[in-house]
Structures are given as structure tokens and as C-alpha cells.
Design an enzyme around this catalytic site. Structure first.
Site, PDB file in Angstrom:
ATOM      1  N   GLU A   1       2.407   2.479  15.334  1.00 57.37           N
ATOM      2  CA  GLU A   1       3.579   3.349  15.473  1.00 57.37           C
ATOM      3  C   GLU A   1       3.493   4.194  16.748  1.00 57.37           C
ATOM      4  O   GLU A   1       4.510   4.502  17.366  1.00 57.37           O
ATOM      5  CB  GLU A   1       3.734   4.211  14.204  1.00 57.37           C
ATOM      6  CG  GLU A   1       4.207   3.355  13.030  1.00 57.37           C
ATOM      7  CD  GLU A   1       3.686   3.769  11.668  1.00 57.37           C
ATOM      8  OE1 GLU A   1       3.262   4.921  11.487  1.00 57.37           O
ATOM      9  OE2 GLU A   1       3.689   2.908  10.759  1.00 57.37           O
TER      10      GLU A   1
ATOM     11  N   ASN B   1      -4.473   6.458   6.351  1.00 54.52           N
ATOM     12  CA  ASN B   1      -3.694   7.272   7.266  1.00 54.52           C
ATOM     13  C   ASN B   1      -2.443   7.626   6.460  1.00 54.52           C
ATOM     14  O   ASN B   1      -1.734   6.735   5.998  1.00 54.52           O
ATOM     15  CB  ASN B   1      -3.370   6.400   8.489  1.00 54.52           C
ATOM     16  CG  ASN B   1      -2.143   6.824   9.252  1.00 54.52           C
ATOM     17  OD1 ASN B   1      -1.736   7.984   9.200  1.00 54.52           O
ATOM     18  ND2 ASN B   1      -1.548   5.879   9.977  1.00 54.52           N
TER      19      ASN B   1
ATOM     20  N   HIS C   1      -2.480   3.667  16.948  1.00 57.33           N
ATOM     21  CA  HIS C   1      -1.821   3.050  15.782  1.00 57.33           C
ATOM     22  C   HIS C   1      -0.525   2.396  16.261  1.00 57.33           C
ATOM     23  O   HIS C   1       0.115   2.864  17.207  1.00 57.33           O
ATOM     24  CB  HIS C   1      -1.515   4.114  14.725  1.00 57.33           C
ATOM     25  CG  HIS C   1      -0.930   3.533  13.479  1.00 57.33           C
ATOM     26  ND1 HIS C   1       0.415   3.309  13.344  1.00 57.33           N
ATOM     27  CD2 HIS C   1      -1.505   3.082  12.337  1.00 57.33           C
ATOM     28  CE1 HIS C   1       0.641   2.759  12.153  1.00 57.33           C
ATOM     29  NE2 HIS C   1      -0.511   2.610  11.525  1.00 57.33           N
TER      30      HIS C   1
ATOM     31  N   SER D   1      -0.353  -3.460   4.853  1.00 59.18           N
ATOM     32  CA  SER D   1       0.040  -3.868   3.498  1.00 59.18           C
ATOM     33  C   SER D   1      -1.144  -4.268   2.615  1.00 59.18           C
ATOM     34  O   SER D   1      -1.035  -5.189   1.804  1.00 59.18           O
ATOM     35  CB  SER D   1       1.076  -5.002   3.543  1.00 59.18           C
ATOM     36  OG  SER D   1       2.289  -4.535   4.107  1.00 59.18           O
TER      37      SER D   1
HETATM   38  P1  PGA Z   1       0.562   0.123   5.047  1.00 62.50           P
HETATM   39  O1  PGA Z   1       0.163   0.902   6.390  1.00 62.50           O
HETATM   40  O2  PGA Z   1      -0.707  -0.117   4.274  1.00 62.50           O
HETATM   41  O3  PGA Z   1       1.504   1.032   4.351  1.00 62.50           O
HETATM   42  O4  PGA Z   1       1.194  -1.182   5.484  1.00 62.50           O
HETATM   43  C1  PGA Z   1      -0.945   0.513   7.119  1.00 62.50           C
HETATM   44  C2  PGA Z   1      -1.104   1.328   8.363  1.00 62.50           C
HETATM   45  O5  PGA Z   1      -0.105   1.628   9.033  1.00 62.50           O
HETATM   46  O6  PGA Z   1      -2.233   1.687   8.709  1.00 62.50           O
END
Ligand code: PGA
Length: 259
Positions: free
Chosen positions: A98, A8, A96, A215
Site C-alpha cells: 500500500e 500489520n 508495504h 490473505s
Molecule cells: P491481508 O493483508 O492478510 O488482509 O490480505 C496482508 C497484508 O497487507 O500484509
């Protein structure tokens, strides 16, 4: 189960950058059998139209980061499933962290989106995961149980097989995130599989890919993918360079094929 691995790109990359990224990734991964690994990219809405032809050529599945539950209507700022069909999107990312925590989407909203995505033939990619506070209070499993139970309400057993789930602990995501340890991810993925088995049945639950996200990087990707019930990876920052992402895909595939 076939490996699912994708990214994403959040609110990063212009149209030109997205098209180049998908084109590069397609070239770099051209020899990878898509029956072994399904590769997907979920860019911002504005890129979807231009990117869809490139993605089709590159054998990369394209997703949208969000989708309204209604086909049309008085929903200023939203994008409908009909519009996403028009630009050949195959995956609808729903809930998600967010969306849930910055934009305050609820499980009821995610559920309406899941139902709509299924009705329009998209692959719903429902994201679940606990916050740091919920984890510290020992409420990870119950949080995820409620996100899955409410988010998948009224999904039939037949439709369940079309779902993808991503486990993305909120505390693991983004620049301030700490990746989940492989053991912890494996433990929670096992819980997710058993909740899916309760909600549907074993045969259906076993067909639902459960991806880990938060991450993921070149160092931990292989350790995460070998965990039981980790069927794929959903990557942010570490995948936004096509070469680096290609490296992760190949490392992970190697490990899976030699397991
Ligand atoms: P990140 O994002 O790998 O940068 O931690 C993961 C995500 O939000 O799907």
C-alpha cells in the site's frame, strides 16, 4: 529457524482497541515460548506510545508501519526513526504494497529507509511482491529481484542478518485478494532466498526470515508455513481478532514442531 508471526493492523483500530488487542493476544499466547515463535504487532503510529509498555509486558514485538529515512527535517507528515526509538518500537515495516502502490514510494525510498532502520538498530521488515499484471506477464521473479537489489543496496553482509523480508504479492493482499497457493509461495520464497544469497552469501541469506503475507487465513496458514523457505507469516485481516490469531499461531506452531 524460529517462527516469525505477526500482523500489520493497517489504518484500523483506535488506541484503546490496539491496547486491548495486544493485551488479549499477550494473555492468550503467554505460554508460547518466544524462542519458538516471535509474535509481533504493527499498529498505527498513534497507538505506539501507549501500546509499547503493554507489548513489552505481553512479550510481543512492536513495529511501525512506515518510517522516514531522515532523523529530522522538513518532512511534513512523516515520522522519524528517533521518534520511533522514543516509543520503543523494534520493527520498521518498509515498502508495504500500500505504501508502494497507493503512496507511490519507490525502491530508492525504501532503500534509504532500510539503511536508516539498520543505523538505528531497528529490524527492517522489507516487503516485496509483484502485481497481478507483472505475474501474468511472467515478470514476478524479475520484479522481486529488482525490489531486493535496489531496496537492499549498500546493506553490508553483517547487517543483512538483521533483515526480515516479507513476500506479499499485491494480488493476494486485502479484501479483493486471492491467497497465493502454497506451491507458488514456496516457489517464490525459494527465488527470494537465492537472490539474497547472490546479494550477500549463503550464510547470511540463510539467517534472513522470509515471511509470507497476503490473505493468510486459518485454512491456508499451515499449508503455507510448511513450504520450503517460508519462515513466518505476516497477516492482515485474519489476525485482527486476538482469539483467531492465537488459533492460527498455535496451529502453525503445531505443524512446524511436528514437521
Ligand atoms: P491481508 O493483508 O492478510 O488482509 O490480505 C496482508 C497484508 O497487507 O500484509
Amino acid at each position: 529457524m524460529k517462527l516469525r508471526i505477526g500482523t500489520n493492523t493497517k489504518m484500523y483500530m483506535t488506541i484503546a482497541q490496539t491496547c486491548k488487542f495486544i493485551d488479549d493476544l499477550g494473555r492468550l499466547t503467554a505460554d508460547i515460548d518466544r524462542e519458538e515463535a516471535e509474535i509481533f504487532v504493527i499498529p498505527p503510529y498513534t497507538s505506539l506510545d501507549r501500546a509499547s509498555e503493554i507489548a513489552a509486558r505481553a512479550n510481543i514485538r512492536l513495529g511501525a508501519q512506515n518510517m522516514c529515512w531522515a532523523d529530522e527535517g522538513q518532512f511534513t507528515g512523516e515520522i522519524s526513526p528517533v521518534m520511533l526509538k522514543e516509543v520503543d518500537v523494534q520493527i520498521a515495516e518498509i515498502g508495504h504494497s500500500e505504501r508502494r502502490h497507493v503512496f507511490h514510494e519507490t525502491d530508492e525510498m525504501e532503500n534509504m529507509k532500510v539503511i536508516t532502520a539498520l543505523r538505528h538498530g531497528f529490524t527492517p521488515l522489507l516487503c516485496v511482491g509483484e502485481t497481478a499484471e507483472q505475474k501474468d506477464r511472467g515478470q514476478a521473479a524479475e520484479t522481486i529481484r529488482s525490489q531486493l537489489t535496489l531496496g537492499l543496496k549498500n546493506v553490508s553482509k553483517a547487517d543483512a542478518e538483521k533483515l526480515w523480508i516479507a513476500y506479499e504479492p499485491v494480488w493476494a493482499i486485502g479484501v479483493n485478494g486471492t491467497p497465493a497457493s502454497p506451491d507458488y509461495a514456496g516457489h517464490i520464497h525459494g527465488i527470494i532466498r537465492s537472490i539474497l544469497t547472490e546479494l550477500f552469501d549463503k550464510a547470511a541469506a540463510d539467517k534472513i526470515p522470509i515471511l509470507y503475507g497476503g490473505s493468510v487465513n486459518p485454512e491456508n496458514a499451515c499449508k503455507l508455513i510448511v513450504q520450503p523457505d517460508v519462515d513466518g507469516l505476516f497477516i492482515g485481516r485474519s489476525a485482527w481478532d486476538a482469539e483467531r490469531f492465537n488459533g492460527i499461531i498455535r496451529d502453525v506452531l503445531n505443524v512446524v514442531n511436528n514437521a
